[in-house]
Scaffold this motif. Structure first.
Motif, short mmCIF file in Angstrom:
data_model
loop_
_atom_site.label_atom_id
_atom_site.label_comp_id
_atom_site.label_asym_id
_atom_site.label_seq_id
_atom_site.Cartn_x
_atom_site.Cartn_y
_atom_site.Cartn_z
N UNK A 37 0.83 -1.21 0.00
CA UNK A 37 0.00 0.00 0.00
C UNK A 37 0.86 1.25 0.00
N UNK A 38 1.99 1.21 0.68
CA UNK A 38 2.88 2.36 0.68
C UNK A 38 3.44 2.62 -0.70
N UNK A 39 3.83 1.56 -1.40
CA UNK A 39 4.36 1.76 -2.75
C UNK A 39 3.27 2.27 -3.68
N UNK A 40 2.06 1.72 -3.55
CA UNK A 40 0.93 2.18 -4.37
C UNK A 40 0.71 3.68 -4.18
N UNK A 85 -11.19 1.57 1.31
CA UNK A 85 -11.89 0.51 0.59
C UNK A 85 -11.01 -0.70 0.39
N UNK A 86 -9.74 -0.47 0.07
CA UNK A 86 -8.80 -1.58 -0.12
C UNK A 86 -8.62 -2.37 1.17
N UNK A 87 -8.45 -1.66 2.29
CA UNK A 87 -8.22 -2.35 3.56
C UNK A 87 -9.47 -3.07 4.05
N UNK A 88 -10.65 -2.61 3.65
CA UNK A 88 -11.86 -3.34 4.02
C UNK A 88 -11.85 -4.74 3.40
N UNK A 93 -2.92 -16.87 4.68
CA UNK A 93 -2.74 -15.42 4.76
C UNK A 93 -3.35 -14.71 3.55
N UNK A 94 -3.98 -13.61 3.78
CA UNK A 94 -4.56 -12.82 2.68
C UNK A 94 -4.12 -11.38 2.81
N UNK A 95 -3.87 -10.76 1.67
CA UNK A 95 -3.48 -9.37 1.70
C UNK A 95 -3.61 -8.72 0.34
N UNK A 96 -3.12 -7.50 0.25
CA UNK A 96 -3.13 -6.76 -1.01
C UNK A 96 -2.08 -7.38 -1.92
N UNK A 144 -14.73 1.61 -2.79
CA UNK A 144 -13.71 2.61 -3.07
C UNK A 144 -12.30 2.10 -3.23
N UNK A 145 -12.08 0.79 -3.05
CA UNK A 145 -10.73 0.26 -3.17
C UNK A 145 -10.26 0.18 -4.61
N UNK A 146 -8.93 0.14 -4.78
CA UNK A 146 -8.36 0.09 -6.13
C UNK A 146 -7.30 -1.01 -6.27
#
Length: 530
Positions: free
Chosen positions: A29-32, A54-57, A86-89, A310-312
């Motif tokens: 997320x920081x790089x995004x 939205x992404x973190x939801x 494990x799940x993540x972005x 709202x996530x991308x």
């Protein structure tokens, strides 16, 4: 001894798993955010109050579902040591979204005459719609994942994502590290020592955490005494950003905007389906028997919810489930991570961390992920297909070159177009690089697939794959002759662009014809031997 029904929700080693999973999500997320703000000048407030919540939801809901899924598996199998998935972005596609879709779209909307706010809103709508498209695709394909895996060779699937990893997740963050080498190189060295060389950290601390601490200390100490020059920027002041990710129909306005980017968006979704199948098999081999369809459906629905709110950036089950199991993590680490990441996006403390941490400190973990993904492409593919994997990297390299040359900070837009249209020696070199890079994920799959068919002694199958490549080229799905990479009808192009499109499509068809002839001569040779 614990019975399955009394398996503890948390164990002490869940903390290590939590730190690793949190840092992975935070880094992506920081790089995004940093790429959109620093490279493309995207408004930070929209990222921190709309995109990240939205992404973190999606991360919150996905990890909660995986937590309960793991508890159910533990109860069914009687294995109290079950480790949750494990799940993540997702790192490769999130970075791809920033550098290939959202950033370029924002610049193109401004060049088309929109003011900055309108261009940012349109870009946000595009990002949401892209997530909805990927979520729908993943939901459908979750029922057909094994079939997809059978028809696309592993060299094509892993080679295409490894190309993204190598040049976008690896090389571009490496540039950020070397902009502040006194800080970034030390952090990268610690990451390589701990995660690649498997070196032991003091007090068994997670290597990523040690790298972060060392990087931050060096950044602050050396920066304050002036050794980093213009590479040092004081950390942003802490501010609360309370932003609930409410469902919105803004994504509907972004659906038409996704059309030029479908050659990127659809493969992003496809790769997550295949990746989900692979990580489920990896977890099963480590001792945790999860239902593949359930794993895929959870991450598909998490992506959909993120897009609606709202996530991308899409969610995915992470590759390292056996690694989390090896460090002793069980089920509680995904619960903690989901809550910390999800609430952090809503309450704003996550965006503050993202805003405060320098990219040179965060980038080393991305380079490690890039190394891991690229290495996996070779390790998980039979050695005889290594040439196909390498061949699939070239379109991604072309796209990376276009990203840098297309940045107005490097090459003014007018100069870029002039070089692109320079036909003094046939097709200009810049046009070739741009056309080669457009739609590079699908191109990589096709290139690796037809080479794999060759290696397997199936030239006719290889020819059929090349015919498909020629057809996709005609409509700009791959090798789009439009600088932005959009789709088109070939007869609607101007004469110069149409000629380029026909030459590239013709190249595929000519090679397909050559291989078809070779296939016939091969059969005749085999018949004469009989």
């Amino acid at each position: 001894m614990n019975t399955p029904s009394k398996a503890p929700i948390f164990v002490s080693s869940d903390f290590n798993g939590f730190l690793g999973l949190l840092v992975d999500n935070l880094s992506v997320m920081a790089f995004l955010a940093t790429a959109l703000i620093g490279i493309f000048g995207f408004p930070a407030d929209l990222i921190y109050t709309r995109m990240l919540p939205g992404t973190t939801l999606g991360v919150l809901l996905g990890n909660l579902a995986y937590f309960f899924m793991a508890r159910r598996v533990a109860k069914r199998t009687g294995n109290v040591d079950t480790t949750a998935m494990p799940l993540g972005v997702d790192a490769p596609t999130s970075i791809g979204m920033a550098l290939l879709v959202l950033g370029p779209a924002f610049l193109s909307y401004k060049q088309a005459g929109m003011d900055e706010h309108a261009a940012a809103i349109a870009t946000w709508q595009l990002g949401m719609a892209s997530l909805v498209v990927m979520g729908i695709l993943k939901t459908v394909l979750s029922f057909f994942g094994p079939m997809v895996q059978r028809h696309v060779p592993r060299a094509g699937l892993l080679g295409s994502i490894a190309g993204i990893a190598l040049v976008l997740m690896g090389f571009l963050p490496l540039l950020e590290i070397m902009k502040v080498p006194l800080v970034g190189f030390a952090g990268l060295g610690v990451v390589l020592y701990a995660l690649v060389a498997r070196g032991r950290m003091p007090w068994n601390l997670p290597g990523v955490l040690v790298a972060f601490v060392i990087g931050l200390l060096l950044y602050e100490v050396l920066g304050r005494i002036g050794w980093l020059g213009h590479g040092y920027h004081a950390m942003a002041a802490w501010q609360w950003r309370f932003a609930l990710p409410w469902p919105t129909l803004q994504w509907v306005h972004g659906l038409p905007l996704t059309i030029p980017y479908l050659p990127l968006i659809l493969p992003f979704g496809l790769l997550m389906v295949v990746g989900g199948i692979n990580v489920t098999e990896s977890a099963r081999a480590a001792g945790d028997d999860y239902n593949t369809r359930d794993i895929l459906l959870v991450e598909a629905l998490a992506t959909l919810v993120a897009g609606f709110c709202g996530g991308v950036a899409q969610t995915t089950p992470y590759i390292g489930q056996p690694a989390y199991r090896a460090m002793g993590a069980r089920t509680g680490y995904v619960l903690i991570t989901g809550l910390v990441v999800g609430l952090g996006g809503m309450l704003g403390y996550l965006s503050n961390l993202v805003e405060m941490l320098p990219l040179a400190v965060l980038a080393p973990i991305l380079i490690f992920v890039a190394i891991s993904i690229t290495t996996q492409a070779f390790e998980a593919t039979p050695t005889r297909y290594a040439g196909a994997v390498v061949f699939s990297f070239f379109p991604a390299i072309a796209d990376m070159v276009v990203i840098k040359l297309g940045d107005p900070n490097y090459v003014p837009h007018e100069h870029f177009i002039a070089l692109y249209n320079d036909a003094s020696q046939g097709i200009s070199e810049l046009a070739v690089i741009n056309v080669l890079g457009n739609g590079f994920i699908i191109t990589s799959m096709i290139w690796a697939s037809f080479v794999v068919a060759m290696i397997d002694g199936k030239p006719l199958r290889s020819a059929c794959i090349l015919v498909l490549g020629g057809v996709l080229t005609l409509f700009g799905v791959i090798h789009s002759v439009v600088p932005g990479g959009s789709l088109y009808l070939p007869w609607a192009l101007d004469p110069t662009s149409r000629a380029i499109a026909l030459q590239f499509a013709g190249a595929y068809l000519v090679l397909a014809l050559v291989l078809a002839v070779l296939s016939l001569s091969r059969r005749e040779g085999e018949g004469s031997l009989g």
